[in-house]
Design an enzyme around this catalytic site. Structure first.
Site, mmCIF file in Angstrom:
data_model
loop_
_atom_site.group_PDB
_atom_site.id
_atom_site.type_symbol
_atom_site.label_atom_id
_atom_site.label_comp_id
_atom_site.label_asym_id
_atom_site.label_seq_id
_atom_site.Cartn_x
_atom_site.Cartn_y
_atom_site.Cartn_z
ATOM 1 N N GLY A 147 8.655 -31.954 0.488
ATOM 2 C CA GLY A 147 9.030 -31.566 -0.874
ATOM 3 C C GLY A 147 7.823 -31.481 -1.785
ATOM 4 O O GLY A 147 6.859 -32.229 -1.628
ATOM 5 N N ARG B 266 8.999 -28.122 6.138
ATOM 6 C CA ARG B 266 9.388 -29.418 6.707
ATOM 7 C C ARG B 266 9.402 -29.426 8.236
ATOM 8 O O ARG B 266 10.113 -30.238 8.839
ATOM 9 C CB ARG B 266 10.772 -29.813 6.195
ATOM 10 C CG ARG B 266 10.844 -30.177 4.726
ATOM 11 C CD ARG B 266 12.112 -30.936 4.406
ATOM 12 N NE ARG B 266 12.267 -31.177 2.979
ATOM 13 C CZ ARG B 266 11.731 -32.223 2.347
ATOM 14 N NH1 ARG B 266 11.013 -33.094 3.004
ATOM 15 N NH2 ARG B 266 11.928 -32.372 1.043
ATOM 16 N N ASP C 221 7.726 -38.685 6.452
ATOM 17 C CA ASP C 221 7.941 -37.864 7.646
ATOM 18 C C ASP C 221 6.713 -37.004 7.958
ATOM 19 O O ASP C 221 6.347 -36.833 9.117
ATOM 20 C CB ASP C 221 9.168 -36.954 7.455
ATOM 21 C CG ASP C 221 10.469 -37.755 7.468
ATOM 22 O OD1 ASP C 221 10.511 -38.799 8.153
ATOM 23 O OD2 ASP C 221 11.423 -37.353 6.793
ATOM 24 N N LYS D 9 1.953 -38.411 -0.450
ATOM 25 C CA LYS D 9 2.669 -37.610 -1.451
ATOM 26 C C LYS D 9 4.160 -37.917 -1.399
ATOM 27 O O LYS D 9 4.690 -38.128 -0.313
ATOM 28 C CB LYS D 9 2.454 -36.132 -1.116
ATOM 29 C CG LYS D 9 3.324 -35.181 -1.867
ATOM 30 C CD LYS D 9 4.117 -34.227 -0.962
ATOM 31 C CE LYS D 9 5.245 -34.878 -0.235
ATOM 32 N NZ LYS D 9 6.178 -33.988 0.441
ATOM 33 N N THR D 10 4.839 -37.994 -2.453
ATOM 34 C CA THR D 10 6.286 -37.857 -2.602
ATOM 35 C C THR D 10 6.700 -38.352 -3.974
ATOM 36 O O THR D 10 6.299 -39.446 -4.399
ATOM 37 C CB THR D 10 7.143 -38.562 -1.520
ATOM 38 O OG1 THR D 10 8.520 -38.375 -1.853
ATOM 39 C CG2 THR D 10 6.891 -40.056 -1.362
ATOM 40 N N ASP E 121 9.456 -39.363 -4.580
ATOM 41 C CA ASP E 121 10.417 -40.454 -4.363
ATOM 42 C C ASP E 121 9.783 -41.840 -4.539
ATOM 43 O O ASP E 121 10.486 -42.818 -4.736
ATOM 44 C CB ASP E 121 11.018 -40.371 -2.958
ATOM 45 C CG ASP E 121 11.906 -39.148 -2.789
ATOM 46 O OD1 ASP E 121 12.012 -38.364 -3.744
ATOM 47 O OD2 ASP E 121 12.485 -38.976 -1.703
HETATM 48 P P1 FBP Z 1 9.491 -35.555 0.278
HETATM 49 O O1 FBP Z 1 9.933 -36.875 0.805
HETATM 50 O O2 FBP Z 1 9.134 -34.572 1.311
HETATM 51 O O3 FBP Z 1 8.405 -35.713 -0.746
HETATM 52 O O4 FBP Z 1 10.710 -34.886 -0.508
HETATM 53 C C1 FBP Z 1 11.529 -35.664 -1.304
HETATM 54 C C2 FBP Z 1 12.571 -34.859 -2.013
HETATM 55 O O5 FBP Z 1 12.101 -34.353 -3.235
HETATM 56 C C3 FBP Z 1 13.815 -35.731 -2.219
HETATM 57 O O6 FBP Z 1 13.779 -36.389 -3.448
HETATM 58 C C4 FBP Z 1 14.934 -34.746 -2.061
HETATM 59 O O7 FBP Z 1 16.088 -35.348 -1.524
HETATM 60 C C5 FBP Z 1 14.402 -33.770 -1.058
HETATM 61 O O8 FBP Z 1 13.013 -33.748 -1.233
HETATM 62 C C6 FBP Z 1 14.962 -32.383 -1.251
HETATM 63 O O9 FBP Z 1 14.487 -31.579 -0.229
HETATM 64 P P2 FBP Z 1 14.458 -30.006 -0.240
HETATM 65 O O10 FBP Z 1 13.275 -29.597 -1.063
HETATM 66 O O11 FBP Z 1 14.280 -29.650 1.188
HETATM 67 O O12 FBP Z 1 15.734 -29.538 -0.855
#
Ligand code: FBP
Length: 554
Positions: free
Chosen positions: A82, A146, A177, A203-204, A206
């Site tokens: 993300g 991803r 991941d 990075k994230t 979250d």
């Molecule tokens: P990462 O863990 O890859 O940083 O992504 C987190 C996130 O932003 C979550 O908060 C959310 O549930 C998910 O990505 C959404 O994923 P997508 O962009 O595939 O809809």
């Protein structure tokens, strides 16, 4: 017509601050290694799976010492998972370090995430390209994806591409991941004596990729400030009109750090924390009762309005839901290639699923509205995660609360009105222009990644510590990726993955919420943080999250 906004134009000229020793220059720092490490859990399995990169020591860069090598080398970079504010600055820091070290070095950006290195899709990043993206949000410089890297033929193809471009190091910018990918790739490259090293960057938005060595994942600072601004605006609206209860779901696939930080910044009436729900073994009904009680008590005080924050990952923390979702994950992994299931109608799918679940999960599944059933059965992401951003938990809670309040009305326990508004803040915060903190932190992470590469390290995550202090006091180094790994069930099988950091219920951050919950529920203690400020007094522009400040103060 404008080509870019006035703010973006100014931000392109912002000079990010470099962490302490790194400011001495890439050719003027010395590596110090600590003691060997072990994985956080499942040591035997992790050591067996990562025999070539397991257990390495923690690395730290010291003050000016022997110059790092400036031998010519090409590097490949991948943005993974993300989006998170600051990704472009990680690449900018990496790019600048590479070019300062040796102007003949090249940086290649793999397009669209990890699949770019497998499919040989790349661009060479030049100053002309780089200078358009400095201090900007988004991952659009090279895109993200991803794709899970785990198959032998993916690694072989990646090696071929690296050989073609004379790449001897790969930087993967990602969350848990994506850095699991980085660790698998690092191990494969070492096992096959390729001479290619792999370094990760944390990075994230979250905020769940953190530990003693990684104080914060980049993007968390900017994203939570963006959500807090929006929540503050809604609080002002609610407090003005006094007619709606706003239910706001916030991103954070598993951990509730985003929700907790946003709550501390804005002080809403209700904040749910997934980790607490799990710890108290709360059922969906108990959560609804808790929320309805606050709504009724505020109504008794003449307040038919309020704000409730709901973490995106809540559903997986409710014990009964967790059991059901784990069974669904295993079931769906088995049904992935089953043509008759794939071609079945929604109702047929629900009956196939309920016939295979145990009694209590089957009963629970059947009790859910069909929108939620369908959302729970959606494809898992390539790493086996439920796509919680697509599950409308906020709407599920609203519907259940309405039923509960109707019951309470009949019993004379609720005399007020209830009008709802549902919101989901997630994507709104992921590509905001990075705050000064994220701009500086990310630039340092990228610069430091190249220092780790030039020090000959493989299978490390770039680490910048002491981040509540001014950047000149930040400490740069690296943490072995295997140190953060454990075994988890994904796609119906046990897999090595980086362990997520969940909200600590005995930690200072959760306690700050807990100590104020009742006060914030009944009184209107709303805070309106306003928009992120990029220019102005340091006390406004450079402060980082309340979470980080409380964690580092302990
Ligand atoms: P990462 O863990 O890859 O940083 O992504 C987190 C996130 O932003 C979550 O908060 C959310 O549930 C998910 O990505 C959404 O994923 P997508 O962009 O595939 O809809």
């Amino acid at each position: 017509m404008r080509e870019i906004s006035p703010l973006q134009k100014e931000r392109l000229n912002y000079n990010p601050k470099l962490a302490g020793v790194l400011a001495k220059g890439i050719n003027n720092i010395k590596l110090a290694l600590g003691a060997n490490t072990t994985s956080v859990q499942d040591k035997e399995e992790i050591e067996k799976l990562f025999g070539h990169v397991y257990g390495k020591p923690i690395a730290k860069f010291d003050a000016v010492g022997d110059a790092l090598s400036n031998q010519k080398r090409n590097v490949g970079v991948i943005l993974s998972g993300g989006q998170a504010p600051g990704g472009h600055n990680v690449i900018a820091g990496l790019f600048d370090a590479i070019k300062i070290s040796n102007p003949e070095n090249k940086l290649y950006g793999f397009l669209g995430g990890p699949s770019g290195i497998v499919d040989g899709k790349y661009i060479e990043l030049t100053s002309e390209i780089m200078d358009k993206y400095r201090n900007t949000g988004g991952f659009d410089i090279i895109g993200s994806g991803r794709t899970k890297l785990e198959e032998e033929d993916q690694f072989e193809k990646a090696l071929e591409v690296c050989k073609k471009l004379d790449i001897t190091a790969i930087v993967i910018i990602g969350g848990d991941d994506s850095n699991t990918n980085a660790c698998l790739l690092a191990e494969w490259m070492a096992k096959n004596n390729t001479g290619i090293s792999v370094i990760g960057c944390p990075k994230t938005i979250d905020g769940d990729l953190k530990n003693d060595q990684i104080e914060i994942s980049f993007g968390f600072d900017t994203a939570t400030k963006t959500y807090a601004e929006l929540i503050g605006n809604i609080q002002r609206d609610a407090n003005s009109a006094k007619k709606y209860w706003h239910f706001i779901k916030l991103m954070g696939r598993s951990a509730s750090h985003v929700c907790l930080e946003a709550a501390l910044q804005t002080q809403p009436n209700i904040t749910l924390i997934g980790e607490e729900v799990e710890n108290k073994k709360q059922s969906l009904k108990e959560i609804v009762d808790y929320m309805a009680d606050i709504i009724a008590r505020r109504s008794d005080n003449g307040k038919n309005f309020g704000i409730a924050l709901i973490p995106e990952g809540l559903i997986e923390f409710i014990p009964e839901m967790k059991v059901m979702i784990a069974s669904l994950n295993d079931l769906l992994a088995g049904l992935e290639k089953d043509e008759s299931y794939k071609n079945a109608s929604s109702n047929e799918k629900y009956s196939i699923i309920t016939s295979k679940l145990d009694d209590s999960s089957s009963k629970l599944f059947n009790s859910l509205p069909s929108t939620i059933k369908a959302q729970l059965l959606m494809d898992r992401d390539p790493h086996g995660n439920v796509q919680v951003s697509k599950i409308e938990t906020e709407k599920l809670l609203i519907e259940m609360i309405k039923v509960k309040l109707d019951e309470m009305k009949k019993e004379g326990k609720f005399k007020g009105k209830f009008a709802d508004q549902a919101h989901f803040f997630g994507y709104e915060g992921r590509c905001a222009a990075p705050s000064n903190f994220d701009a500086d932190y990310c630039y340092s992470l990228g610069y430091n990644a190249f220092a780790l590469i030039q020090s000959g390290l493989n299978g490390y995550l770039s680490s910048i510590k002491n981040t509540t202090k001014p950047a000149s006091e930040w400490v740069a180094g690296g943490v072995p990726l295997t140190m953060m790994m454990n075994m988890e069930r994904r796609h119906g099988a046990m897999k090595p993955v980086i362990k997520k950091a969940l909200v600590e219920l005995d930690g200072p951050v959760f306690k700050a919420l807990q100590n104020n919950r009742e006060k914030w529920a009944m009184n209107d203690c709303y805070i309106f943080p306003g928009a992120i400020q990029y220019f102005g007094p340091s006390s406004v522009c450079d402060i980082t999250t309340i979470t980080l400040q409380l964690e580092q103060a302990k």
